[in-house]
Write an enzyme that holds these catalytic residues in place. Sequence first.
Site, mmCIF file in Angstrom:
data_model
loop_
_atom_site.group_PDB
_atom_site.id
_atom_site.type_symbol
_atom_site.label_atom_id
_atom_site.label_comp_id
_atom_site.label_asym_id
_atom_site.label_seq_id
_atom_site.Cartn_x
_atom_site.Cartn_y
_atom_site.Cartn_z
ATOM 1 N N HIS A 506 37.959 45.902 45.728
ATOM 2 C CA HIS A 506 37.267 44.717 45.936
ATOM 3 C C HIS A 506 36.714 44.864 48.159
ATOM 4 C CE1 HIS A 506 37.036 40.337 46.809
ATOM 5 N NE2 HIS A 506 37.121 40.355 47.915
ATOM 6 N N GLU A 507 37.784 45.211 48.315
ATOM 7 C CA GLU A 507 36.523 45.594 49.566
ATOM 8 C C GLU A 507 35.873 46.329 49.917
ATOM 9 O OE1 GLU A 507 38.060 42.886 51.711
ATOM 10 O OE2 GLU A 507 40.163 42.245 50.784
ATOM 11 N N HIS A 510 32.781 45.064 49.002
ATOM 12 C CA HIS A 510 31.904 44.169 49.747
ATOM 13 C C HIS A 510 31.613 45.074 51.478
ATOM 14 C CE1 HIS A 510 33.862 40.029 50.264
ATOM 15 N NE2 HIS A 510 34.940 39.954 49.972
ATOM 16 N N HIS A 513 28.188 46.579 49.746
ATOM 17 C CA HIS A 513 26.872 45.081 49.993
ATOM 18 C C HIS A 513 26.750 45.678 51.452
ATOM 19 C CE1 HIS A 513 26.665 40.638 49.970
ATOM 20 N NE2 HIS A 513 25.642 41.231 49.728
#
Length: 725
Positions: A506-507, A510, A513
């Site tokens: 998940h991290e 980011h 992104h």
Amino acid sequence: MIRRLMVLAIALVACATEQKKPDTAEQKKTALTDDKQESPLLAPWHGPWNGVPPFGKFKVAEIKTAMEKGMAQNLAEIDQIATSPEPPSFENTIAAMERAGQPLSRASAVYGVYTSTMNDDEMQKIQSDISPKLAAFNDKIVQNAKLFARIAAVYEKRQGLNLTQEQQRLLWLDYSGFVRNGANLDDAAKKKLSDLNQELAALSTRFSQNLLAEEGTEMILLESEADLAGLSPSLREQAAAAAASHGKPGKWAIVNTRSSTDPFLTFSTRRDLREKVWRMFVMRGDNGDAHDNNSTIAQMLKLRAQKAKLLGYPSYAHWKLEDQMAKTPERTVALMEAVWKPAVGRVREEVADMQAIADKEKARMKIAPWDYRFYAEKVRKAKYDLDENDVKPYLQLEKLREGMFWVAGQLFGFKFVPVTDGSVPVYQPDVRVWEVQDQAGKHVGLWYFDPYARQGKNSGAWMNEYRPQSRLLGEPVIVSNNANFVRGKPAEPILISWDDATTLFHEFGHALHGLNSKVTYPQLAGTSVPRDYVEFPSQLLEHWLSTRQVLDQFALHFQTGQPVPAELVKKIERTQTFNQGFITVEYLSSALVDMKLHLAPAPTNDPRQFEKDTLAAVGMPGEIVMRHRTAQFHHIFADGYEAGYYSYLWSDTLSADAWEAFQEAGGAYDKAVVKRLHDDVFSVGNTVDPADGYRAFRGRDPGIGALMRKRGFASPTATMQKAAR
Ligand SMILES: [Zn+2]
């Protein structure tokens, strides 16, 4: 999660996000001639790849002076823009604001790292001192009438300016952000707004401190062996250590935090003690004593409503939602209500499963809130036959990190090269750095990894951006991932849970992104998107963990080197929808109360009663309590998530729907879908409206069907349609 430091006014008003703006060669010179003895925190960064943060080259005390000086310098730059003799243009106003404040951006990057990962007593004092000053700094920029007049002048003639799509969006975000924050108000109203902002900041601090006091001092003391029934040796050790640190050596303590109470509620066989622990935890901030938060909350709601009225909105929620993807509170309520009913239905089934086990055990009781976690665990074992300890040996932290790098290579062509020559300083010896290159071997940016728990580091896991990508300033992106894994013995692999592995991905989502960003203006880069959109790319990336390619190559047994068996993966996958009734209702009840608190035109002066009435009206199951009751809801009274706790569900609607796009095509690595994901989601930052970006990726608007299927709430017909496809 993404940690956003509310620093630069321009970024703050536009989209409430953190911005760090690097330097240009020209301004480096100006900055240096301004003051020959400039702090390394404000000076242009030295080192490879256009400079890296100057860790190890300053004392903590310098962070305070650097922040103060950086704010003063930034205000002077803003004044220069505001009082320019040139007629206002996009270049000398909007682009000039993007170039301004770089010394402060550099200092803020370090301030952000230290407040989240190196927050000792000295740093906490600096933070208490700096945060109100940052609030005042922000107000000074938004309320600079000359500056706003120039922004408005550019905005009014925007049609004739031949602006690119990205420039149009930046101009609109700046203009509407200033207006949203009161730039159009008369002087008296501006003063009133500024007073409200400062009062709200002080109340928010009081709220936090009350909560901290109750979490830090209250505990349930366990006196004897009998009180420990059901607890594992490691939980007993933790409880003993907690008691010792509270001056009760030789006993055991369950302190008033989630990480202490949740395992107790899950494993303790002492129903009487579970009830006591549960009551302590859910009553934080609501005990009618000196630390009771109800009056502080009532005051905050009143001031927020006044602020919304002053700014011309029907409610605080309407003001808050305007620049989010959802745009109106009504749309968020519609989504929440659509999910609420099936989630409550699922809770009924879960409770029935648990009651059946309790009846079989002849427990002679009805499932109460302090029984939910305990009996859910029993159902999980009985129904799914999954023991977490069977999975862990396959989940080695460093192998999974290699797996993430492999996924980044497959999806975006990235290559991660460790930086081991000492050319990039770190703030703590555990931190490691990788250079990220593209397919052609060209430098993309840097990725810092800070994996271990330590004192002074925030709990949880998050991504932080030290320097955003931007063509304007021409300096490459720098991001970090942060977690709280417990460091093992040297040379022994660190084994993590499936949940933690999911969080790791998940991290990293980011981080990707941020790293994929290809925009011109730093304010629009990477993760600087609305709060209800930012979790979408990261939630989506979680899915690649469970792809066969990743598991076969990287989920390897730490002793045998064998990949995790398919049988075990199936079991894990089947448990993905387990307990979703509880998880969803616990979360959603909090999100609904948050939204209704901020929708009321005349806010309640009795938050406790309001919570009770609201939950009764929606039919809250008696076996569950809100994940964050109002009196302890840190997200919405101290973290900027007010009228925004719905964001997680909103983003999950997108990520569930987006994942099905891969399933409908050739799977997780389908080239065409991956390309659209890069072009329309990961690379565009905030240069396009998120709804338009999503539509470009998916070919249509998102529906909630995928979310319902992901959580196991799909109606039989929906499931059949899916199967028939
Ligand atoms: Zn996140």
